[in-house]
Design an enzyme around this catalytic site. Structure first.
Site, PDB file in Angstrom:
ATOM      1  N   GLU A 191       4.449   0.509  -0.881  1.00  0.00           N
ATOM      2  CA  GLU A 191       3.536  -0.201  -1.796  1.00  0.00           C
ATOM      3  C   GLU A 191       2.453   0.736  -2.352  1.00  0.00           C
ATOM      4  O   GLU A 191       1.254   0.424  -2.352  1.00  0.00           O
ATOM      5  CB  GLU A 191       2.865  -1.392  -1.081  1.00  0.00           C
ATOM      6  CG  GLU A 191       3.831  -2.388  -0.464  1.00  0.00           C
ATOM      7  CD  GLU A 191       4.493  -3.313  -1.488  1.00  0.00           C
ATOM      8  OE1 GLU A 191       4.366  -3.042  -2.688  1.00  0.00           O
ATOM      9  OE2 GLU A 191       5.151  -4.278  -1.064  1.00  0.00           O
ATOM     10  N   GLN A 198       4.111  -4.397 -10.120  1.00  0.00           N
ATOM     11  CA  GLN A 198       3.676  -5.385  -9.124  1.00  0.00           C
ATOM     12  C   GLN A 198       2.288  -5.071  -8.576  1.00  0.00           C
ATOM     13  O   GLN A 198       1.916  -5.535  -7.504  1.00  0.00           O
ATOM     14  CB  GLN A 198       4.685  -5.460  -7.975  1.00  0.00           C
ATOM     15  CG  GLN A 198       6.046  -5.975  -8.407  1.00  0.00           C
ATOM     16  CD  GLN A 198       6.982  -6.158  -7.228  1.00  0.00           C
ATOM     17  OE1 GLN A 198       6.833  -7.078  -6.426  1.00  0.00           O
ATOM     18  NE2 GLN A 198       7.955  -5.272  -7.113  1.00  0.00           N
TER      19      GLN A 198
END
Length: 698
Positions: free
Chosen positions: A218, A248
């Site tokens: 991430e 995202q």
């Protein structure tokens, strides 16, 4: 190792072991599988010692999933690889090097509520009104400063207005309070390792030599301290592999900087970029809709999600008359799904703001549809749990003034605020902890109680110690004596805490209070203790990141709501709203519903709304409209429905009749409001005086 289960790009990502690598992993593209397989490949095929591998992700849940998968691949060797969250990694560094930073071994990690408590006390000591200087606002400002790696002295240069000057003074005092209490906040878990490395080159080199292979999950969610920390450790060997998706990135309000992923190739020369675009989660129609929306963002790397699951259903679009009609439509469709054999747990309702949930909840309750709010009050945020944890922290570290002040009078012991103020003053004068200066009165009995538990803790398991704390302090008995439903629920939660300690003991094989408190302080996952998972999930779009459901309803897709009104004047913020929409769409596996309303009551106001631009960005052939376009002209005037045409003139003493409360008497008039005294059990109600439910008795 057999890599046949990987697609070609996934395989390429696993086999690229040396040098900087950026894996652009689209939603549902199997990034966790790639990461864990890559670590296993380094260990099994490249002969890399697990001890030399560092893998970092953002949540405890993700770290556990990665650890479990790695264990399944390489067995017991997986235990020697460092797989953790950024904050857990920071804790491990600080536990090994607390002396260099001037801390004692038993330092305490303050959560956000503890930080807020400190700030409130500082404001009170400076005689500053919390209404003018919001403790929450100041806490967030301090956290923002830390996320930008800005100390109190750095912030002083920008503190030009009166409010900023107060923030500076509180920030400075806040840092001193933490240090005096041998305490850190969450932001310090990232900042202090950086400080340690900058001031101790030999310590930095020790970590560089140990972690020769670094994998970051991430990466689009990293903030400045996380970015700097990983850059420092990877500087020597440059075997850094970052996995992420700038599409995202939705946490800028937490300090996340998606540009870290866009700038990867500038930061690491000769970096290789690998794109994972095959999605294993959703049907093609859902992915095509997501691609349609996100391609309108300018600041992104080009990638297009695709799937072999087939086209699937079209996206159902319903435009409701108002917020109630929207909620009723969603519940009707859920009932249809349940009748088709779908489980509640496979359904999610998403909204942009928490304020939208209550109308949905009311309709779900009416239809007896079980649901849970994801992101509500977490287990560790409950009052009774925080009280018991404060006792445990005080037993572990008697210098912890914050925990002491929380529980010195819990349950009530007759220790007054004046006594506590005197103790604080005495501790400040003598430069000692509050615990150390207690020497008389009821507070001395409290001190002896803690000292007794501290001695007992040396020979008890965590669960046994927890039992003793509940008994000896009187917390358990207080709730038993209260004999209310709320007290029973609190008792159940305290019993559930024993499950946590037992699980920790059996899983870790240790009964260390220190390790348990550190683990608890890092727990961030929500709804961990929902005993019945078979419920419809309601949550904000921010909360759904990392989750997936077969059937997803995205509600409130209207201009000013989603995208949010605060984003409409900023291209950067509008792009983040679009990324939020992309995240919402890609949570759906089988079927997506998008819903909005022509008008709704939100924050007490009736608003008329045009459809969200994000709907217009989706190709029309992907949408199945379940409403007539001509009804777009229908106007809904709530005042016609609920309010009288002519204002009635009321005087104090007038008698009225209310449709629900019956006969009453006007006792006060204030502008458009009247206070009416009704018979028991209703009492005095404040009402809109022109409402149709009220009739004046002449």
């Amino acid at each position: 190792m057999n890599l046949d289960s990987l697609n070609e790009e996934q395989k390429k990502a696993v086999l690229k072991t040396e040098g900087p690598t950026l894996i652009l992993a689209g939603a549902g593209s199997g990034k966790t599988k790639v990461l864990t397989t890559k670590i296993a490949y380094l260990i099994e095929e490249c002969g890399v010692s697990p001890y030399n591998i560092l893998a970092i992700t953002f949540t405890n849940k993700a770290a556990k999933e990665m650890s479990d998968r790695l264990f399944n691949l390489v067995g017991i060797k997986a235990k020697n690889a460092q797989v953790s969250t950024f904050h857990s990694f920071g804790v491990k560094i600080l536990r090994n090097h607390y002396k260099e930073l001037g801390y004692d071994k038993n330092f305490i990690i303050m959560d956000s509520d503890d930080s807020l408590s400190i700030i409130k006390k500082i404001l009170k000591s400076k005689d500053l009104d919390p209404k003018s200087y919001s403790p929450n606002g100041i806490r967030n400002q301090i956290s923002n400063c830390k996320n930008e790696m800005m100390s109190a002295n750095d912030y002083q240069k920008f503190a030009l207005g009166d409010y900023e000057k107060v923030v500076y003074e509180v920030y400075k005092e806040y840092e001193k309070t933490l240090k005096d209490n041998n305490s850190l906040d969450f932001d310090d878990l990232l900042l202090l390792p950086i400080k340690l490395f900058k001031e101790n080159k030999d310590v930095l080199e020790e970590y560089q030599n140990r972690f020769q292979y670094i994998l970051i999950d991430e990466y689009q969610d990293t903030n400045e301290p996380q970015y700097v920390l990983t850059k420092m450790i990877s500087e020597k060997y440059k075997n850094i592999c970052c996995v992420g998706d700038e599409d995202q990135s939705i946490y800028s309000f937490r300090g996340a900087n998606y540009r870290n992923i866009l700038n990867f190739e500038k930061d690491y020369k000769n970096a290789e970029v690998i794109k994972l675009e095959q999605n294993y989660r959703s049907t093609s129609n859902i992915l095509d809709a997501a691609n349609c929306v996100i391609k309108h963002n300018k600041e992104r790397k080009d990638k297009v999600l695709w799937s072999t699951k087939g086209k699937g259903d079209l996206i159902t679009y319903y435009r409701a008359f108002n917020g109630i009609d929207e909620a009723q439509y969603v519940t009707r469709e859920i009932k249809k799904l349940i009748n088709e054999g779908i489980d509640y747990q496979n359904i999610a309702i998403l909204y942009r703001t928490n304020a939208q949930s209550h109308t949905l909840e009311e309709e779900l309750l009416k239809e007896s549809i079980p649901y849970r709010i994801v992101g509500g009050v977490g287990f560790y945020s409950r009052r009774e749990i925080k009280d018991v944890l404060a006792y445990l922290r005080l037993i572990y570290n008697s210098k912890d003034n914050i925990s002491l002040l929380r529980v010195i009078n819990v349950p009530k012991r007759g220790i007054g605020t004046k006594t506590i103020s005197n103790l604080i003053e005495k501790a400040n004068k003598e430069n000692k902890s509050i615990f150390e200066v207690i020497d008389s009165g009821k507070e001395l009995a409290f001190k002896k109680l803690i000292e007794g538990l501290k001695k007992e803790s040396e020979s008890l398991t965590l669960t046994e110690l927890l039992d003793r704390v509940l008994e000896v302090t009187g917390i358990k008995q207080e709730y038993i004596d209260e004999k209310t439903l709320e007290a029973d629920i609190r008792l159940e939660n305290l019993e559930e805490l024993k499950t946590v300690t037992k699980t920790f003991e059996s899983r870790e094989g240790i009964v260390s209070l220190e390790d348990f408190l550190l683990e608890v302080s890092l727990v961030t996952d929500v709804n961990e203790y929902d005993k019945d998972p078979n419920k419809v999930s309601l949550m904000t779009v921010h909360s759904v990141k990392g989750l997936e459901f077969d059937y997803v309803f995205i509600t409130g897709l209207e201009e000013g709501l989603f995208p949010h009104i605060n984003s409409l004047l900023s291209s950067n913020e509008l792009e983040e709203e679009r990324r939020l929409c992309y995240v919402a769409i890609t949570r759906a596996k089988e079927k997506l519903f998008i819903v909005n309303a022509r008008s709704r009551i939100l924050f007490g106001k009736d608003t008329s709304n045009v459809p969200s631009r994000f709907i217009n960005e989706i190709d029309k052939e992907l949408l199945d409209k379940k409403f007539e376009e001509k009804t777009e002209e229908v106007k809904i005037n709530l005042e016609d429905k609920f309010y009288k045409d002519n204002e009635v003139d009321y005087n104090v003493g007038d008698f009225v009749y209310h449709d629900v409360f019956g006969q009453g008497k006007v006792v006060e008039i204030s502008g458009s409001l009247i206070s009416i005294a009704f018979k028991h059990p209703y009492g005095i109600k404040k009402l809109m005086k022109n409402h149709k439910s009220i009739t004046k008795i002449v």
